[in-house]
Design a protein around this motif. Structure first.
Motif, PDB file in Angstrom:
ATOM      1  N   PRO A 309       0.826  -1.219   0.000  1.00  0.00           N
ATOM      2  CA  PRO A 309       0.000   0.000   0.000  1.00  0.00           C
ATOM      3  C   PRO A 309       0.854   1.260   0.000  1.00  0.00           C
ATOM      4  O   PRO A 309       1.877   1.351   0.686  1.00  0.00           O
ATOM      5  CB  PRO A 309      -0.810  -0.121   1.289  1.00  0.00           C
ATOM      6  N   THR A 391      -3.273  -0.417   5.405  1.00  0.00           N
ATOM      7  CA  THR A 391      -4.188   0.181   4.427  1.00  0.00           C
ATOM      8  C   THR A 391      -5.109   1.208   5.079  1.00  0.00           C
ATOM      9  O   THR A 391      -6.075   1.636   4.457  1.00  0.00           O
ATOM     10  CB  THR A 391      -5.040  -0.919   3.760  1.00  0.00           C
ATOM     11  N   ARG A 419      -7.481   1.470  -0.984  1.00  0.00           N
ATOM     12  CA  ARG A 419      -7.737   0.284  -1.806  1.00  0.00           C
ATOM     13  C   ARG A 419      -7.145   0.491  -3.197  1.00  0.00           C
ATOM     14  O   ARG A 419      -6.783   1.608  -3.577  1.00  0.00           O
ATOM     15  CB  ARG A 419      -9.237  -0.016  -1.908  1.00  0.00           C
ATOM     16  N   TRP A 426      -3.681   1.723  -6.337  1.00  0.00           N
ATOM     17  CA  TRP A 426      -3.954   2.375  -5.051  1.00  0.00           C
ATOM     18  C   TRP A 426      -4.683   3.701  -5.281  1.00  0.00           C
ATOM     19  O   TRP A 426      -4.220   4.766  -4.910  1.00  0.00           O
ATOM     20  CB  TRP A 426      -2.664   2.588  -4.279  1.00  0.00           C
TER      21      TRP A 426
END
Length: 464
Positions: A309, A391, A419, A426
């Motif tokens: 992430p 995240t 997400r 991302w």
């Protein structure tokens, strides 16, 4: 709080001990023959034996004894599951009914939980197993004995190997080397040797590249044989220097040309600087986390860039929100409704600063994005700080650029889920919470998220 937890744990242990003691007493009573008062006579085997076993039931079983101990052959002779005659494990398992098989499975899970010191789950499963069948412990013992017999039969040379002479240190080392050479680790981690001989590729891409020939080149288009391939004249070193100046999208488009291009774009000297620039606080908790990240992905920097992430700095996250407002008209028989549209913008900086802007539909994104800078002076514009935890994106201390006396009493904070749709982009932020914080007391008040929508990333070529 800790005292109450320890008290509950003590009560659970006492309950489990009482259950074991009660269960053992029931087992001892079942083993006694009808009309006999002598506890030792209950353990006299029906089959002839040179040394008959004589045992007496313990008055207080030890705490470390578990309910899944194996039964001796003398106990099998008087097994209540199979009757008074002595029956082998194979015939015993053949007589298990569906309900007893389910009970044995529950009993096995209870044993596993007890071995892990998960006493609450073990006690619950033991009770369930004995409710399903009162003789489940004997059935489990017979079933385990049969498994051990099968394992011993499958490896008849195991005992002979245990008595073999221990090999010397040289022989052990040679055996380890031969075993290591026999391992096929190529598909999982393949070195990509290019201009500087550095870089590794892992995962699905490694499986694909492992089947390619070692010598790759840029090939001529078969439909235009007269045209040459000028890119062949470039050494790999020069080509890699050129590829370093491209962004990730252009790199992946170039990698689609052919196999040679795909392999060249995997060089670590291309991806390592990008990863080192991006993955530092506030993207990760601290600098030491980066080393653990590299080890986790086996020095595959391209895979880190795609799968781990990250908040993107090369654009703006935009949320388009709508709500309906009732209107008033001259005709009382007609209901008027207005669809109101507004936009939320989030722009992140590597130093931990974030810009937040709430604007109505009078100003389109094409007009707002070029002026979305820290120097902006506009109603609904806030500046705060951010950090990423896995995240989970945290935005704190959102305040106006030049707050008034009333505005300095409150700040805002957000928690969003980061997400990626599709993998590697991302590009989505989902609202988890949005709160106003009283600065003096620190009290947080949740705000309604009924009309809020997810943020989607929009790449910006230039803010000029």
């Amino acid at each position: 709080m800790q005292g109450s937890v320890s008290a509950v744990a003590a009560e659970d242990n006492e309950e489990l001990e009482r259950f074991r003691r009660q269960w053992l007493e029931e087992v001892w009573s079942k083993k006694k023959p009808q009309g006999s008062q002598d506890g030792a006579a209950a353990f006299t085997p029906t089959s002839t034996s040179a040394e008959p076993a004589t045992q007496s039931p313990p008055q207080s079983p030890p705490a470390h004894r578990t309910t899944h101990r194996r039964a001796s052959h003398h106990n099998e002779a008087t097994s209540p599951v199979l009757g008074a005659r002595k029956v082998g494990p194979a015939s015993a398992t053949a007589q298990f009914g569906p309900s007893l098989q389910r009970a044995v499975e529950v009993y096995r899970k209870a044993v596993q939980h007890e071995q892990k010191s998960e006493l609450d789950d073990a006690l619950r499963l033991y009770r369930s197993a004995f409710r399903m069948d009162s003789n489940v412990d004997r059935a489990y013992q017979l079933f385990e004995e049969e498994l051990h017999r099968k394992a011993a039969a499958a490896s008849p040379t195991q005992k002979a190997q245990q008595h073999k002479k221990t090999p010397s240190g040289t022989a052990v080392l040679e055996g380890l080397l031969s075993d290591m050479q026999a391992l096929d680790l190529g598909p999982s981690r393949i070195p990509v040797a290019h201009a500087y001989g550095e870089g590794f590729v892992t995962g699905t891409l490694a499986n694909l590249i492992s089947s390619w020939p070692p010598e790759l080149t840029f090939e001529r288009d078969p439909e235009s044989e007269e045209e040459g391939v000028p890119i062949r004249m470039l050494p790999d070193e020069i080509l890699i220097i050129i590829l370093r100046r491209l962004d990730h999208s252009a790199l992946e488009r170039f990698a689609r040309v052919n196999r040679k291009a795909r392999v060249i774009t995997l060089d670590a000297s291309i991806w390592r600087p990008r990863v080192q620039t991006i993955y530092r606080p506030p993207q990760i908790p601290d600098e030491e986390e980066f080393e653990a990240l590299v080890v986790k992905y086996m020095t595959d920097y391209r895979r880190i860039y795609i799968e781990h992430p990250r908040v993107r700095y090369d654009g703006v996250y935009i949320a388009v929100c709508h709500y309906i407002r009732n209107g008033v008209g001259e005709n009382v028989w007609v209901n008027y409704s207005h669809l109101i549209t507004y936009y939320r913008y989030l722009r992140f900086y590597p130093d931990g600063q974030v810009l937040s802007l709430l604007a109505n539909e009078e100003h389109s994104p094409s007009q707002v994005i070029p002026i979305l800078k820290p120097t902006l002076r506009k109603k609904g514009f806030f500046i705060g700080t951010w950090y990423l935890d896995g995240t989970e994106l945290h935005i704190d201390d959102l305040l106006p650029k030049e707050p008034t006396a009333a505005e300095t009493r409150y700040s805002f904070q957000m928690v969003l889920d980061l997400r990626s749709r599709p993998v590697g982009r991302w590009n989505r932020l989902d609202f988890r919470s949005y709160e106003s914080v009283h600065i003096a007391s620190g009290e947080a008040t949740p705000l309604a998220l009924k009309n809020e929508r997810s943020f989607w990333f929009s790449k910006v070529r230039s803010y000029v």
